[in-house]
Motif scaffolding. Structure first.
Motif, PDB file in Angstrom:
ATOM      1  N   ASN A  11      -3.835   5.141   7.668  1.00  0.00           N
ATOM      2  CA  ASN A  11      -2.748   5.688   7.065  1.00  0.00           C
ATOM      3  C   ASN A  11      -3.161   7.047   6.059  1.00  0.00           C
ATOM      4  O   ASN A  11      -2.513   7.939   5.886  1.00  0.00           O
ATOM      5  N   ALA A  12      -4.472   7.131   5.562  1.00  0.00           N
ATOM      6  CA  ALA A  12      -5.009   7.878   4.990  1.00  0.00           C
ATOM      7  C   ALA A  12      -5.183   9.202   5.847  1.00  0.00           C
ATOM      8  O   ALA A  12      -4.746  10.351   5.667  1.00  0.00           O
ATOM      9  N   ILE A  13      -5.521   8.958   7.177  1.00  0.00           N
ATOM     10  CA  ILE A  13      -5.827  10.075   8.059  1.00  0.00           C
ATOM     11  C   ILE A  13      -4.647  10.625   8.351  1.00  0.00           C
ATOM     12  O   ILE A  13      -4.537  11.898   8.505  1.00  0.00           O
ATOM     13  N   PHE A  14      -3.415   9.908   8.623  1.00  0.00           N
ATOM     14  CA  PHE A  14      -2.072  10.127   8.928  1.00  0.00           C
ATOM     15  C   PHE A  14      -1.480  11.319   7.808  1.00  0.00           C
ATOM     16  O   PHE A  14      -1.019  12.288   8.279  1.00  0.00           O
ATOM     17  N   HIS A  15      -1.819  10.916   6.719  1.00  0.00           N
ATOM     18  CA  HIS A  15      -1.439  11.785   5.389  1.00  0.00           C
ATOM     19  C   HIS A  15      -2.104  13.107   5.349  1.00  0.00           C
ATOM     20  O   HIS A  15      -1.619  13.972   5.063  1.00  0.00           O
ATOM     21  N   ILE A  16      -3.410  13.036   5.672  1.00  0.00           N
ATOM     22  CA  ILE A  16      -4.188  14.323   5.646  1.00  0.00           C
ATOM     23  C   ILE A  16      -3.790  15.137   6.768  1.00  0.00           C
ATOM     24  O   ILE A  16      -3.655  16.233   6.609  1.00  0.00           O
ATOM     25  N   ALA A  17      -3.477  14.602   7.942  1.00  0.00           N
ATOM     26  CA  ALA A  17      -2.873  15.297   9.090  1.00  0.00           C
ATOM     27  C   ALA A  17      -1.649  15.823   8.944  1.00  0.00           C
ATOM     28  O   ALA A  17      -1.228  17.054   9.350  1.00  0.00           O
ATOM     29  N   ARG A  18      -0.649  15.069   8.228  1.00  0.00           N
ATOM     30  CA  ARG A  18       0.865  15.551   7.922  1.00  0.00           C
ATOM     31  C   ARG A  18       0.779  16.575   6.646  1.00  0.00           C
ATOM     32  O   ARG A  18       1.561  17.625   6.883  1.00  0.00           O
ATOM     33  N   ASN A  19      -0.308  16.427   5.647  1.00  0.00           N
ATOM     34  CA  ASN A  19      -0.405  17.693   4.805  1.00  0.00           C
ATOM     35  C   ASN A  19      -0.810  19.007   5.428  1.00  0.00           C
ATOM     36  O   ASN A  19      -0.500  20.030   5.159  1.00  0.00           O
ATOM     37  N   ALA A  20      -1.752  18.734   6.555  1.00  0.00           N
ATOM     38  CA  ALA A  20      -2.105  19.829   7.325  1.00  0.00           C
ATOM     39  C   ALA A  20      -0.976  20.365   8.335  1.00  0.00           C
ATOM     40  O   ALA A  20      -1.264  21.437   9.058  1.00  0.00           O
ATOM     41  N   CYS A  21       0.131  19.674   8.446  1.00  0.00           N
ATOM     42  CA  CYS A  21       1.202  20.058   9.096  1.00  0.00           C
ATOM     43  C   CYS A  21       0.723  20.040  10.623  1.00  0.00           C
ATOM     44  O   CYS A  21       1.008  20.714  11.541  1.00  0.00           O
ATOM     45  N   LEU A  22      -0.058  19.202  11.066  1.00  0.00           N
ATOM     46  CA  LEU A  22      -0.495  18.969  12.402  1.00  0.00           C
ATOM     47  C   LEU A  22       0.319  17.995  13.361  1.00  0.00           C
ATOM     48  O   LEU A  22       0.460  17.966  14.402  1.00  0.00           O
ATOM     49  N   MET A  23       1.568  17.508  12.698  1.00  0.00           N
ATOM     50  CA  MET A  23       2.400  16.541  13.242  1.00  0.00           C
ATOM     51  C   MET A  23       3.857  17.254  13.662  1.00  0.00           C
ATOM     52  O   MET A  23       4.310  17.354  12.342  1.00  0.00           O
ATOM     53  N   LYS A  24       4.120  17.223  14.596  1.00  0.00           N
ATOM     54  CA  LYS A  24       5.716  17.837  15.069  1.00  0.00           C
ATOM     55  C   LYS A  24       6.597  16.955  15.535  1.00  0.00           C
ATOM     56  O   LYS A  24       6.347  16.402  16.457  1.00  0.00           O
ATOM     57  N   PRO A  25       7.476  16.538  14.659  1.00  0.00           N
ATOM     58  CA  PRO A  25       8.635  15.432  15.208  1.00  0.00           C
ATOM     59  C   PRO A  25       9.372  16.030  16.389  1.00  0.00           C
ATOM     60  O   PRO A  25       9.639  17.508  16.451  1.00  0.00           O
ATOM     61  N   ASP A  26       9.892  15.138  17.078  1.00  0.00           N
ATOM     62  CA  ASP A  26      10.922  15.724  18.365  1.00  0.00           C
ATOM     63  C   ASP A  26      10.392  16.475  19.244  1.00  0.00           C
ATOM     64  O   ASP A  26      11.039  17.458  19.850  1.00  0.00           O
ATOM     65  N   VAL A  27       8.876  16.311  19.587  1.00  0.00           N
ATOM     66  CA  VAL A  27       8.250  16.924  20.588  1.00  0.00           C
ATOM     67  C   VAL A  27       7.631  16.222  21.520  1.00  0.00           C
ATOM     68  O   VAL A  27       6.796  15.054  21.008  1.00  0.00           O
ATOM     69  N   ASP A  28       7.536  16.303  22.711  1.00  0.00           N
ATOM     70  CA  ASP A  28       7.129  15.414  23.780  1.00  0.00           C
ATOM     71  C   ASP A  28       5.487  15.254  23.625  1.00  0.00           C
ATOM     72  O   ASP A  28       4.785  16.493  23.447  1.00  0.00           O
ATOM     73  N   PRO A  29       4.946  14.157  24.144  1.00  0.00           N
ATOM     74  CA  PRO A  29       3.428  14.159  23.988  1.00  0.00           C
ATOM     75  C   PRO A  29       2.801  15.531  24.810  1.00  0.00           C
ATOM     76  O   PRO A  29       3.343  15.598  26.005  1.00  0.00           O
ATOM     77  N   ASN A  30       1.851  16.260  24.288  1.00  0.00           N
ATOM     78  CA  ASN A  30       1.461  17.295  25.311  1.00  0.00           C
ATOM     79  C   ASN A  30       0.044  17.782  24.480  1.00  0.00           C
ATOM     80  O   ASN A  30      -0.197  18.922  24.942  1.00  0.00           O
ATOM     81  N   ILE A  31      -0.595  17.138  23.589  1.00  0.00           N
ATOM     82  CA  ILE A  31      -1.722  17.563  23.055  1.00  0.00           C
ATOM     83  C   ILE A  31      -2.954  16.945  24.008  1.00  0.00           C
ATOM     84  O   ILE A  31      -3.363  15.860  24.031  1.00  0.00           O
ATOM     85  N   VAL A  32      -3.646  17.962  24.332  1.00  0.00           N
ATOM     86  CA  VAL A  32      -5.076  17.544  25.176  1.00  0.00           C
ATOM     87  C   VAL A  32      -6.265  17.998  24.240  1.00  0.00           C
ATOM     88  O   VAL A  32      -6.495  18.786  23.838  1.00  0.00           O
ATOM     89  N   THR A  33      -6.821  16.858  23.842  1.00  0.00           N
ATOM     90  CA  THR A  33      -8.190  16.789  23.268  1.00  0.00           C
ATOM     91  C   THR A  33      -9.188  17.333  24.003  1.00  0.00           C
ATOM     92  O   THR A  33      -9.456  16.667  25.290  1.00  0.00           O
ATOM     93  N   CYS A  34     -10.259  18.478  23.777  1.00  0.00           N
ATOM     94  CA  CYS A  34     -11.334  18.697  24.633  1.00  0.00           C
ATOM     95  C   CYS A  34     -12.442  18.751  23.912  1.00  0.00           C
ATOM     96  O   CYS A  34     -12.535  19.331  22.699  1.00  0.00           O
ATOM     97  N   TRP A  35     -13.481  17.946  24.367  1.00  0.00           N
ATOM     98  CA  TRP A  35     -14.747  17.819  23.720  1.00  0.00           C
ATOM     99  C   TRP A  35     -15.728  18.242  24.734  1.00  0.00           C
ATOM    100  O   TRP A  35     -15.694  18.198  26.015  1.00  0.00           O
ATOM    101  N   GLY A  36     -16.999  18.688  24.048  1.00  0.00           N
ATOM    102  CA  GLY A  36     -18.114  19.283  24.820  1.00  0.00           C
ATOM    103  C   GLY A  36     -19.052  20.033  23.932  1.00  0.00           C
ATOM    104  O   GLY A  36     -18.609  20.225  22.604  1.00  0.00           O
ATOM    105  N   GLY A  37     -20.283  20.539  24.447  1.00  0.00           N
ATOM    106  CA  GLY A  37     -21.219  20.922  23.770  1.00  0.00           C
ATOM    107  C   GLY A  37     -20.905  22.667  23.137  1.00  0.00           C
ATOM    108  O   GLY A  37     -19.841  23.235  23.924  1.00  0.00           O
ATOM    109  N   HIS A  38     -21.259  22.758  21.955  1.00  0.00           N
ATOM    110  CA  HIS A  38     -20.906  24.360  21.410  1.00  0.00           C
ATOM    111  C   HIS A  38     -22.204  25.046  22.181  1.00  0.00           C
ATOM    112  O   HIS A  38     -22.347  26.281  22.037  1.00  0.00           O
ATOM    113  N   SER A  39     -23.360  24.539  22.877  1.00  0.00           N
ATOM    114  CA  SER A  39     -24.396  25.134  23.288  1.00  0.00           C
ATOM    115  C   SER A  39     -24.454  24.964  24.795  1.00  0.00           C
ATOM    116  O   SER A  39     -25.004  24.056  25.374  1.00  0.00           O
TER     117      SER A  39
END
Length: 458
Positions: A132-160
């Protein structure tokens, strides 16, 4: 020596113009409980975007006179910066994107401290309270958009990563952009920047006007992986565990590129979640991909995973080598399954509440010589728990490689001592040696000096 600007005054836009006197004082407080030191480190990293180093301690040592203070003035908040890197400015004016990132640093440090850590509103001793705390941090940062279909792709990998692999991450991003998929990464350089850069072109060709480039970081990482300039939505979580959980709560699928110890940490965290019995029926597409030149990285990773965690762990990971369009199609189809599942279970499209994150994974692991020595690295335990313990090993290696606190510990007490099941230790040693041979452990090092010692019995 880097050029600096002796003194500059800026005014953040938006709601941060009206910080309270208490909040401003917190950001200036240089005591152990104050926020000024972490504010200084995060701000210095933001203003050094594009640096070719990944050593948080070296960045601080290179700018010993850098200072940042906030003041409440009649017209709102004023930030005073002394000895700032000149590359953050154009004709004396701070680059607008860096101003936005600096504003995000202030917003998230203040919110996490006052509304999450010091507040009585969240029970941080329970799994739901932390989620719940993570949810509130993300919401405060305006990361969650209602009424939008799932479309966020997380990409991980090296910086070097080598240039060929970086170009490949841009190819992947381009094909994701053509499918109107948004990108979320750890916000740094290399494999965190490439997909965003490629998606800019794909989105442009599709005239996609709502493109999002989300960067998630935490204070210990940001100094080593400064946010790249493409990030338009930056969020700083209090620690690495909350950051990792946020990736899985906010993202709808994950693409993993070759990296080093940090990428291995992320893979093991992911597996510790996906292998938990409560998550068996929750769709979450994951694909490992690279050009042919990067296949050796995943060969070594999968060999280690199979022998340490078993074939079921390997089956959670789809591998597609040098097939960028297939990767994009795989993720797009997988996200459609995510959408159908969320709809059937009445779960939010913008936050994966149904996913079970074991409580031990939510607890901050602080790498010290004692905590590393106490890790349970044996097979006589649930596989998901072993995956979490192995993840902590790689978290410690990342800290010893690039985080200022970890580097200081290694300088004082020597390498971390890693002990456990002899077969797991032998294969871990082989895995890390392959990372070193492929020059994936640390930027700018001709000869890598390990911050760990693995007890292989040899």
């Amino acid at each position: 020596m880097n050029s600096i600007i002796k003194k500059v005054l800026i005014r953040p836009a938006g709601a941060l113009q009206i910080l309270s006197y208490k909040e401003a004082q917190q950001l200036c407080d240089q005591t152990e409980t104050g926020l000024n030191e972490v504010f200084r480190r995060c701000s210095l990293a933001v203003l050094n975007t594009g640096t070719k180093d990944d050593n948080g301690m070296a960045l601080l040592e290179a700018h010993p006179d850098f200072q940042i203070q906030v003041h409440i003035k009649g017209r709102g908040l004023q930030i005073e910066i002394d000895n700032a890197p000149e590359n953050a400015f154009v004709n004396g004016e701070m680059i607008e994107g860096l101003q936005e990132h600096l504003t995000a640093v202030i917003r998230d440090l203040i919110y996490a401290q006052n509304e999450i850590i010091d507040s009585q509103e969240f029970n941080l001793e329970t799994p739901f309270g932390l989620t719940n705390a993570i949810f509130h941090i993300a919401r405060n940062a305006c990361l969650m958009k209602p009424d939008v279909d799932p479309n966020i792709v997380t990409c991980w990998g090296g910086h070097s990563i080598p240039l060929e692999e970086y170009k490949y991450t841009k190819q992947i991003g381009y094909h994701l952009g053509l499918r109107r998929l948004d990108i979320c990464t750890g916000c740094g350089p290399g494999a965190m920047k490439g997909p965003m850069k490629g998606a800019v072109l794909g989105h442009g060709k599709q005239r996609y006007k709502h493109a999002r480039f989300i960067g998630l970081t935490e204070p210990g990482i940001i100094a080593a992986e400064a946010p790249n300039a493409i990030v338009t939505e930056l969020a700083i979580f209090p620690d690495i565990e909350k950051r990792l959980e946020a990736f899985m709560r906010l993202g709808h699928g994950i693409i993993i590129f070759p990296g080093g110890a940090g990428t291995m940490e992320e893979i093991l965290y992911l597996l510790s979640v996906l292998l938990h019995p409560q998550n068996n029926n929750i769709p979450f597409p994951v694909v490992l991909t690279a050009p042919e030149s990067g296949q050796a990285y995943f060969d070594a990773v999968l060999e280690f995973i199979e022998h340490a965690l078993g074939k079921e762990a390997v089956r959670k990971l789809t591998v597609l080598i040098d097939r960028p369009e297939e990767v994009a199609d795989f993720i797009e189809e997988g996200i459609q399954d995510v959408k159908a599942f969320r709809k059937a279970t009445s779960d939010a499209y913008y936050y994966n509440w149904n996913l079970h994150i074991p409580y031990e994974l939510q607890q901050p692991f602080v790498p010290t010589h004692d905590s590393v020595a106490a890790l349970e690295l044996h097979k006589d335990q649930p596989t998901y728990h072993l995956a979490g313990q192995l993840r902590n090993v790689f978290s410690a290696i990342v800290a010893g490689n690039v985080k200022s606190e970890g580097i200081a510990q290694i300088n004082e007490r020597g390498p971390f001592e890693i002990n456990g099941d002899p077969e797991i230790m032998k294969r871990m040693d082989n895995l890390l040696k392959s990372f070193v041979a492929q020059r994936r452990m640390k930027l700018g090092t001709e000869h890598y000096e390990p911050c760990y010692n693995i007890a292989t019995g040899e």
